[in-house]
Design a protein around this motif. Structure first.
Motif, short mmCIF file in Angstrom:
data_model
loop_
_atom_site.label_atom_id
_atom_site.label_comp_id
_atom_site.label_asym_id
_atom_site.label_seq_id
_atom_site.Cartn_x
_atom_site.Cartn_y
_atom_site.Cartn_z
N ARG A 244 0.84 -1.20 0.00
CA ARG A 244 0.00 0.00 0.00
C ARG A 244 0.88 1.25 0.00
O ARG A 244 0.60 2.23 -0.71
N ARG B 68 1.14 4.03 -3.11
CA ARG B 68 0.82 5.45 -2.95
C ARG B 68 2.02 6.31 -3.30
O ARG B 68 1.88 7.43 -3.80
N ASP C 140 3.23 16.50 -4.03
CA ASP C 140 1.79 16.80 -4.10
C ASP C 140 1.41 17.46 -5.41
O ASP C 140 0.30 17.28 -5.90
N GLU D 64 13.71 11.28 4.33
CA GLU D 64 12.71 12.09 5.03
C GLU D 64 11.35 12.01 4.32
O GLU D 64 10.31 11.90 4.96
N TRP D 65 11.42 12.07 2.98
CA TRP D 65 10.17 12.00 2.22
C TRP D 65 9.52 10.62 2.41
O TRP D 65 8.31 10.51 2.59
N ASP E 43 8.08 10.43 5.98
CA ASP E 43 6.84 11.19 6.11
C ASP E 43 5.71 10.54 5.31
O ASP E 43 4.54 10.65 5.67
N SER E 44 6.07 9.90 4.23
CA SER E 44 5.05 9.20 3.43
C SER E 44 4.57 7.93 4.13
O SER E 44 3.54 7.39 3.78
N ILE F 94 3.78 7.71 7.26
CA ILE F 94 2.89 8.00 8.39
C ILE F 94 1.54 7.33 8.12
O ILE F 94 0.94 7.52 7.06
N TYR G 108 1.17 4.06 7.98
CA TYR G 108 1.39 2.72 7.41
C TYR G 108 2.25 1.88 8.34
O TYR G 108 3.16 2.41 8.99
N ILE H 185 0.48 9.77 -4.54
CA ILE H 185 0.90 11.14 -4.24
C ILE H 185 1.04 11.94 -5.54
O ILE H 185 1.76 11.53 -6.45
N GLY H 186 0.34 13.03 -5.61
CA GLY H 186 0.37 13.89 -6.79
C GLY H 186 -0.71 13.58 -7.82
O GLY H 186 -0.80 14.24 -8.85
N VAL I 218 -5.09 7.54 5.11
CA VAL I 218 -3.93 8.23 4.53
C VAL I 218 -3.69 7.82 3.07
O VAL I 218 -3.07 8.56 2.31
N ASP I 219 -4.22 6.69 2.66
CA ASP I 219 -4.11 6.27 1.25
C ASP I 219 -4.60 7.37 0.30
O ASP I 219 -4.18 7.41 -0.86
N LEU J 61 -4.33 10.67 0.71
CA LEU J 61 -3.72 11.99 0.91
C LEU J 61 -2.27 12.01 0.43
O LEU J 61 -1.60 10.98 0.38
N ASP J 62 -1.81 13.21 0.12
CA ASP J 62 -0.44 13.38 -0.34
C ASP J 62 0.49 13.68 0.85
O ASP J 62 0.07 14.24 1.86
N THR J 63 1.74 13.34 0.69
CA THR J 63 2.70 13.47 1.80
C THR J 63 2.94 14.93 2.21
O THR J 63 3.01 15.24 3.39
N GLY J 64 3.05 15.81 1.23
CA GLY J 64 3.29 17.21 1.55
C GLY J 64 2.15 17.78 2.39
O GLY J 64 2.36 18.52 3.35
N ARG K 200 2.35 16.45 5.90
CA ARG K 200 3.39 17.19 6.62
C ARG K 200 2.84 18.50 7.16
O ARG K 200 3.06 18.85 8.31
#
Lengths: 404, 520
Positions: free
Chosen positions: A81, A85, A107, A135-136, A139-140, A142, A144, A289-290, B306-307, B309-312, B315
């Motif tokens: 998962r 993402r 994003d 770091e990315w 933070d990604s 979080i 999981y 993401i994005g 959270v699936d 949502l974007d990481t930025g 944050r």
């Protein structure tokens, strides 16, 4: 830790540069001290002659030390998962022991980097890339249940590339390695330790990448080179690799694009679409993401795109600007990486072109600067959109490869 | 088949109810789901012991726009006031009190110069607050100038500030990012007077008078007084719960449905669009839109998977400041307390304990390091003095905001709470000798307790700290500033959005307008 020194000179800049796990094994082959820094490691731009190293990959076997490649192990019940993402393509379809090329974005849908995703099992992945981005990833993660570990210093890697690479590996005792399909991986025993071999590379040729625990590095290197010696195996540096990857039409971070984490100027960020990577973006797999930003972008037409071009004559078009006419009235693009291809005898380049020029069929001129006997000359050469990859031999795909 | 609503509002706090009321009046079907067994969120009245009730969250109404009250007809739905425009009295343990009444200030130790300065100060601040008020009242503007509407909004803001005149415009630009400590020093001599004024900028906030931007929050509070049009500091009859009840009644009258004891477990998302909510017991309720009155952290770190949502974005949400620094003290008293220097008739006033600005600063310092202050500062009301319905048989209830308290979720919370209550009561004793013996019931709610009681992350009553960087289009984060969110059909209507906290209702009203516009 060692400081970067040339043999006869004081260090220009004192800073820690680490030797890779293979460095002690191959340092006796270094003839011209053409060093460079790669992710904090000492790397070689060339060992002796970049042309010879290039031809080793196209004709026999070239070996490139990829220890400095950044490697993240991503494991846990939610690893799939998390990965799905993170990257824009659907990795849930990946079978274990497979590798895919992937790209991931912020994003805004701007590319952070491209790299390869290794899947070892239902819950274990490895992400290989050029830039550090723990770091990315953290933070990604979080929300999981995954653990992320930077294993760059623990895993040593060698890229073994070229028509006889398979034969050398078989000779080393990796029975069945010939059955690996492109982007497949398997684990093989060697002298009591495991070697993970993936049929991957950055050269556009038949080739494999070997991954081991750093402590077995010298044994692997010695085995490889003693098996490969009769077949013309050669260490190579980044200059040869640069030629190879351009012929393969592969883009490189900091050449074709900059990570959106590092750009300062507006309009330097790139979407996967601008990089021609729309085939890596799967809008149907659910959120990544994005995604929302990219969906919006995809509704609009592209204003520029990275393509391969072919330029008249034989003068390598480094950094050339591209115009709509010979009198250079309107700039419509620029070259990011260029090469006079030794194997194709063709003047090729990766370039950004504005719409609609990237679709091809329009008159375009490259402005090439030539330094001839201490004088600069400006030349206009006609150019055209060309198919990528520029060079793609059948052996790259054939399983098992021809036993050369 | 289960009913399909056009809108589900998560959280029956005042903003959620306001939003529901406006949507229902526009003919939309609305369901409000509230986790607690009573609606109201932090604007509620709770029984402490039989015969004694208190506003257990906010205890004064001072920021709700008069036009919102009249628009929703809250008077017809049961809202009345036991006191309006009450005075503020700054207590002094060793000397005379200072009384603020309208734009005048009186006190034995207050000089004529300070009295005059207060008039001048008040006029200056009111003028600036008035210029900024439309900013606080309206939807956050877009920070871009791509469309004419956006250009006009920003131009309008510029013109309003310019219309202050050259002198006041410069003055506003000079002071707006400034700290209140220095500004008050420019106007006044009396230290206790300055501290009393400073409290209005600091209540509920995670900063002291010396923190940058405290002038802005003071102007923000003044704008609230202005929009309430003469209500001033008001005590709703029956406590703050009456405000929520009247909004709920207005919403129901317009057709909204309200369910209590319905805790949302998650927001359902299908095809990248909000499609309803799932309750704790597994019940799923479908809706075209989901409007969250929960704070941004709760909404996006707990309710949305959270699936999606974007990481930025995650944050940004995680980095929001939501550390509540205010505790709530509730006392049931056997008789009317006697505060030093307070006229008996002024027991219904708002009382402040903040001897001077340095004491405020000293009370603030420990909480930064997770410690409790030795001498906290207070805002105290005795609502039973003006509202007999809150306490029977000659009893009184005291409700106080106690600043500055760390967010404490340690294993020692119970012991710390008991110790801090002791500290507080000792301090109160100095201002109201004998009050300790009058107490028949005492309750202290620390930020952690407020978080549990009202479901607000960090127990912060503004949801997100009211700071310069979290105003306007940055509140709470740019992607949420205009009530829509990155997920289609998911909206935000709480205090975390512009224009922020206090029992105000503007965020709820603006959200409803945006929802109706299908707003981006």
């Amino acid at each position: 830790m060692k400081t970067n020194t040339n043999n006869n000179q004081r260090p220009l800049i004192e800073r820690p540069i680490q030797e890779t796990a293979f460095y002690p094994s191959y340092k006796h082959l270094i003839q011209n001290d053409n060093y460079e820094e790669w992710s904090g490691y000492t790397a070689l731009a060339s060992f002796a002659c970049e042309g010879q190293e290039y031809f080793a990959v196209r004709n026999t076997c070239g070996v490139y030390d990829i220890c400095p490649m950044i490697k993240y192990d991503i494991s846990g019940p939610d690893a799939e998962r998390f990965m799905n993402r993170l990257v824009t393509r659907d990795v849930s379809k990946m079978l274990p022991e497979r590798v895919v090329y992937a790209v991931w974005c912020n994003d805004n849908g701007h590319v952070i980097e491209d790299g390869t995703v290794f899947r070892y099992s239902a819950t274990d992945f490895r992400l290989c890339c050029a830039e550090r981005q723990l770091e990315w990833l953290e933070d990604s993660s979080i929300g999981y249940d995954v653990s992320i570990a930077d294993v760059t210093e623990e895993i040593a890697g060698l890229a073994v590339q070229g028509p006889v690479s398979c034969r050398i590996l078989k000779k080393m005792g990796f029975t069945g390695v010939e059955n690996l399909k492109p982007f497949q991986l398997a684990t093989f025993p060697l002298h009591g330790y495991d070697v993970v071999i993936s049929r991957t590379g950055f050269t556009g040729d038949l080739g494999y990448e070997l991954w081991i625990d750093v402590k077995n590095a010298s044994d692997l290197w010695e085995s490889l080179f003693s098996a490969g010696k009769p077949h013309g195996i050669l260490m190579m540096g980044s200059e040869a690799l640069e030629m190879l990857r351009i012929e393969a039409g592969l883009m490189l971070v900091n050449a074709e694009f900059m990570s959106c984490f590092q750009t300062v100027r507006l309009n330097r960020d790139r979407t996967p679409f601008e990089l021609g990577l729309d085939w890596l973006v799967d809008f149907n797999k659910g959120h990544f993401i994005g995604r929302r930003a990219l969906l919006k972008v995809s509704m609009k037409g592209l204003s520029r795109k990275l393509v391969g071009i072919d330029i008249d004559w034989n003068k390598q078009a480094d950094g050339a600007l591209i115009y709509d006419s010979k009198d250079a009235s309107k700039q419509i693009g620029e070259v990011t990486s260029a090469l006079w291809s030794p194997i194709l005898k063709q003047n090729i380049a990766l370039a950004y072109l504005d719409a609609p020029y990237f679709d091809g069929g329009k008159e375009m001129w490259a402005e090439v600067y030539l330094h001839r006997e201490c004088m600069w000359e400006r030349k206009m050469y006609k150019c055209r959109v060309a198919q990528r990859p520029f060079y793609s031999p059948d052996r790259r795909r054939l399983t098992p490869p021809n036993d050369m | 088949m289960a009913k399909h609503y056009q809108n589900i509002v998560i959280g029956g706090g005042h903003n959620g109810l306001v939003c529901a009321a406006y949507l229902a009046r526009a003919g939309q079907s609305v369901l409000v789901v509230e986790a607690a067994n009573e609606i109201g969120g932090a604007a509620c009245t709770r029984e402490l012991v039989p015969g004694a009730k208190v506003s257990s969250g906010a205890h004064l109404l001072h920021a709700m726009p008069a036009d919102l009250i009249s628009d929703l007809g809250l008077a017809n739905h049961g809202l009345s006031f036991s006191a309006q425009s009450i005075k503020t009295v700054s207590l002094n343990a060793d000397g005379p009190a200072i009384v603020f009444d309208g734009d005048t200030v009186k006190g034995e130790d207050v000089s004529a110069e300070d009295e005059a300065a207060y008039q001048r100060f008040n006029a200056d601040m009111q003028r600036m607050a008035k210029a900024l008020r439309p900013v606080f009242d309206k939807l956050a503007p877009e920070p871009s100038i791509e469309t004419w509407a956006e250009r006009l909004t920003l131009l309008g803001l510029g013109l309003r500030i310019r219309s202050l005149g050259r002198f006041h415009m410069r003055e506003l630009l000079r002071i707006i990012g400034m700290n209140f400590y220095d500004l008050l020093d420019e106007y006044f001599e009396n230290r206790q007077l300055k501290a009393a004024i400073a409290m209005d900028a600091l209540l509920g906030a995670e900063w002291g008078a010396r923190s940058m931007g405290s002038v802005l929050t003071y102007l923000y509070r003044l704008a609230g007084y202005q929009r309430s049009k003469g209500l001033g500091l008001a005590l709703p009859a029956g406590g703050m719960g009456a405000v929520s009840q009247s909004i709920a009644a207005a919403a129901k009258a317009a057709g909204a449905e309200i369910r209590t004891s319905a805790k949302v477990k998650s927001i359902l998302i299908e095809n990248d669009k909000a499609s309803g909510v799932e309750l704790d017991d597994g019940e799923k309720i479908q809706a075209g839109r989901v409007i969250s009155n929960a704070d941004p952290k709760q909404t996006f770190l707990k309710l949305v998977n959270v699936d999606h949502l974007d990481t930025g974005f995650i944050r940004q949400i995680r980095n929001l400041r939501s550390r509540g620094r205010a505790a709530k003290l509730h006392l049931v008293l056997k008789a009317a307390p006697q505060f030093k220097g307070l006229q008996e008739a002024d027991l219904g006033a708002r009382m402040l304990i903040a001897p001077n600005m340095d004491d405020i600063e000293l009370a603030f310092n420990p909480c930064k390091y997770g410690r409790y202050p030795e001498e906290p500062v207070f805002e105290i009301t005795v609502p039973s003095a003006s509202d007999g319905s809150l306490a029977a048989n000659g009893q009184h209830v005291l409700s106080a905001i106690v600043q500055y308290v760390p967010y404490d979720d340690s294993a020692e919370l119970d012991a710390n709470r008991a110790a801090f209550l002791k500290t507080i009561l000792q301090q109160l004793e100095r201002y109201a000798p004998g009050i300790g013996k009058q107490i028949s019931h005492a309750e202290l709610l620390l930020p952690r307790d407020l978080e549990n009681e009202f479901g607000i992350t960090g127990g912060h009553w503004h949801h997100v700290e009211l700071v310069f960087e979290a105003f306007l289009f940055n509140r709470p984060v740019p992607a949420l500033a205009r009530h829509s969110s990155p997920i289609e059909g998911l909206y935000m209507c709480g205090a975390g959005c512009h224009p922020g906290g206090n029992v105000m209702g503007i965020a709820g009203r603006n959200a409803a307008n945006q929802v109706l516009k299908g707003g981006q």
